[in-house]
Design a protein around this motif. Sequence first.
Motif, PDB file in Angstrom:
ATOM      1  N   VAL A   1       0.106  12.759   3.656  1.00  0.00           N
ATOM      2  CA  VAL A   1       1.194  12.877   2.412  1.00  0.00           C
ATOM      3  C   VAL A   1       0.739  13.292   1.183  1.00  0.00           C
ATOM      4  O   VAL A   1       1.462  13.589   0.531  1.00  0.00           O
ATOM      5  N   TRP A   2      -0.667  13.158   0.950  1.00  0.00           N
ATOM      6  CA  TRP A   2      -1.293  13.702  -0.205  1.00  0.00           C
ATOM      7  C   TRP A   2      -2.000  14.898  -0.081  1.00  0.00           C
ATOM      8  O   TRP A   2      -2.439  15.400  -1.092  1.00  0.00           O
ATOM      9  N   THR A   3      -1.831  15.708   1.053  1.00  0.00           N
ATOM     10  CA  THR A   3      -2.456  16.987   1.119  1.00  0.00           C
ATOM     11  C   THR A   3      -1.437  18.064   1.536  1.00  0.00           C
ATOM     12  O   THR A   3      -0.405  17.795   1.704  1.00  0.00           O
TER      13      THR A   3
ATOM     14  N   MET B   1       0.933  -0.924   0.181  1.00  0.00           N
ATOM     15  CA  MET B   1      -0.161   0.096  -0.039  1.00  0.00           C
ATOM     16  C   MET B   1       0.808   1.266  -0.062  1.00  0.00           C
ATOM     17  O   MET B   1       0.638   2.209  -0.670  1.00  0.00           O
ATOM     18  N   GLN B   2       2.024   1.245   0.696  1.00  0.00           N
ATOM     19  CA  GLN B   2       2.781   2.452   0.834  1.00  0.00           C
ATOM     20  C   GLN B   2       3.312   2.767  -0.672  1.00  0.00           C
ATOM     21  O   GLN B   2       3.825   4.000  -0.713  1.00  0.00           O
ATOM     22  N   ASN B   3       3.220   2.067  -1.392  1.00  0.00           N
ATOM     23  CA  ASN B   3       3.664   2.440  -3.037  1.00  0.00           C
ATOM     24  C   ASN B   3       2.881   3.556  -3.386  1.00  0.00           C
ATOM     25  O   ASN B   3       2.996   4.414  -4.090  1.00  0.00           O
ATOM     26  N   LEU B   4       1.601   3.713  -3.028  1.00  0.00           N
ATOM     27  CA  LEU B   4       0.647   4.805  -3.188  1.00  0.00           C
ATOM     28  C   LEU B   4       1.111   6.137  -2.526  1.00  0.00           C
ATOM     29  O   LEU B   4       0.922   7.130  -3.167  1.00  0.00           O
ATOM     30  N   SER B   5       1.715   5.987  -1.284  1.00  0.00           N
ATOM     31  CA  SER B   5       2.208   7.188  -0.571  1.00  0.00           C
ATOM     32  C   SER B   5       3.628   7.725  -0.881  1.00  0.00           C
ATOM     33  O   SER B   5       4.009   8.647  -0.415  1.00  0.00           O
TER      34      SER B   5
ATOM     35  N   VAL C   1     -11.477   9.827   0.823  1.00  0.00           N
ATOM     36  CA  VAL C   1     -10.729  10.382   2.148  1.00  0.00           C
ATOM     37  C   VAL C   1      -9.996  11.850   1.949  1.00  0.00           C
ATOM     38  O   VAL C   1      -9.902  12.707   2.803  1.00  0.00           O
ATOM     39  N   LEU C   2      -9.314  12.109   0.719  1.00  0.00           N
ATOM     40  CA  LEU C   2      -8.787  13.191   0.409  1.00  0.00           C
ATOM     41  C   LEU C   2      -9.775  14.640   0.065  1.00  0.00           C
ATOM     42  O   LEU C   2     -11.000  14.158  -0.046  1.00  0.00           O
ATOM     43  N   ASP C   3      -9.154  15.659   0.124  1.00  0.00           N
ATOM     44  CA  ASP C   3      -9.940  16.976  -0.133  1.00  0.00           C
ATOM     45  C   ASP C   3     -10.002  17.347  -1.741  1.00  0.00           C
ATOM     46  O   ASP C   3     -10.557  18.245  -2.131  1.00  0.00           O
ATOM     47  N   HIS C   4      -9.762  15.961  -2.567  1.00  0.00           N
ATOM     48  CA  HIS C   4      -9.872  16.489  -4.012  1.00  0.00           C
ATOM     49  C   HIS C   4     -10.064  15.164  -4.704  1.00  0.00           C
ATOM     50  O   HIS C   4     -10.015  13.915  -4.094  1.00  0.00           O
TER      51      HIS C   4
ATOM     52  N   PHE D   1      -5.567   2.244   5.579  1.00  0.00           N
ATOM     53  CA  PHE D   1      -4.222   2.914   5.298  1.00  0.00           C
ATOM     54  C   PHE D   1      -4.420   4.181   4.780  1.00  0.00           C
ATOM     55  O   PHE D   1      -3.541   5.025   5.182  1.00  0.00           O
ATOM     56  N   ILE D   2      -5.160   4.693   4.091  1.00  0.00           N
ATOM     57  CA  ILE D   2      -5.298   5.781   3.597  1.00  0.00           C
ATOM     58  C   ILE D   2      -5.585   6.913   4.374  1.00  0.00           C
ATOM     59  O   ILE D   2      -5.252   7.665   4.354  1.00  0.00           O
ATOM     60  N   ARG D   3      -6.591   6.538   5.199  1.00  0.00           N
ATOM     61  CA  ARG D   3      -7.037   7.491   6.403  1.00  0.00           C
ATOM     62  C   ARG D   3      -5.687   7.692   7.287  1.00  0.00           C
ATOM     63  O   ARG D   3      -5.561   8.703   7.770  1.00  0.00           O
TER      64      ARG D   3
END
Length: 280
Positions: free
Chosen positions: A278-280, A137-141, A206-209, A271-273
Amino acid sequence: MNHVLVTGATGTVGHHVVDGIRDTSTVSVTAASREPAQARDRLRCATVAFDFTDPTTYRHAFAGVDTLFLVRPPALSRVRRDVVPALAAAVGAGVEHVVFLSVIGADRNPLVPHARIESWLAETGLETTFLRASFFMQNLSTTHREEIREGRLAVPAGDGKTSFVDARDVAAVAVRAVQAGLTGAYDLTGPEAVDYETVCHLLSLVLDHDVEYTAPSIFRFLASQYRRDRDLAKIGVMAAIYTTARLGLADRVTDDVRSVLDRPPTDLLTFIRDTRSVWT
């Protein structure tokens, strides 16, 4: 006291392994690194200089080691030349147990370097634990962090599904293997396989976009990655991983994480939560 040497100690799985072992009273841990001073500052544990391709580092690194947590450096694909000499030195120094971070499917694909390492270790007579992990999953982050920040995920996986696993779960299994002396092979996956359309849907929740999934051809993916990063070895590995997903070969789900940890594996939404920042 069991003394564990952790290679790849500052990596995606390795630093969690160090953290997990450092907090126990029955196991001591040393992090192996080409830059031991930097690793010591980051990991807050004993460190030792070690380089798979530098035999002068072997003797001191393996002295007094009972268990080796082994991570193959991605750049080292010629196993007999670049990895086996270090493993032979570990055996000669008295290492009794090797916990190897492998990849799911290594037992069925002799072409991957991990399969050759597994084969060599199996012939030594050592106690071995093969942790065959699915796609982190960490490859996404990490690898895909910037493009997800920009609202897209462009990988050539088609509508194939992947049984993403949290590297923290893999590390927890490794720590349990070290503590309890677990041996054998474990296929480590998340609780379900999802396609990349679903990945982007969960990210968007989860994200704001919003995050859009695009599925470029393998050739367009290779070209775009090469413009961004001239590391051909890394690009080739990525292409192989996503081709495996596209072909429907990455969707296997197992219960091995639960069987070792007595809890379910982390799901992708959790995991995303957990890593939203890292994505914001």
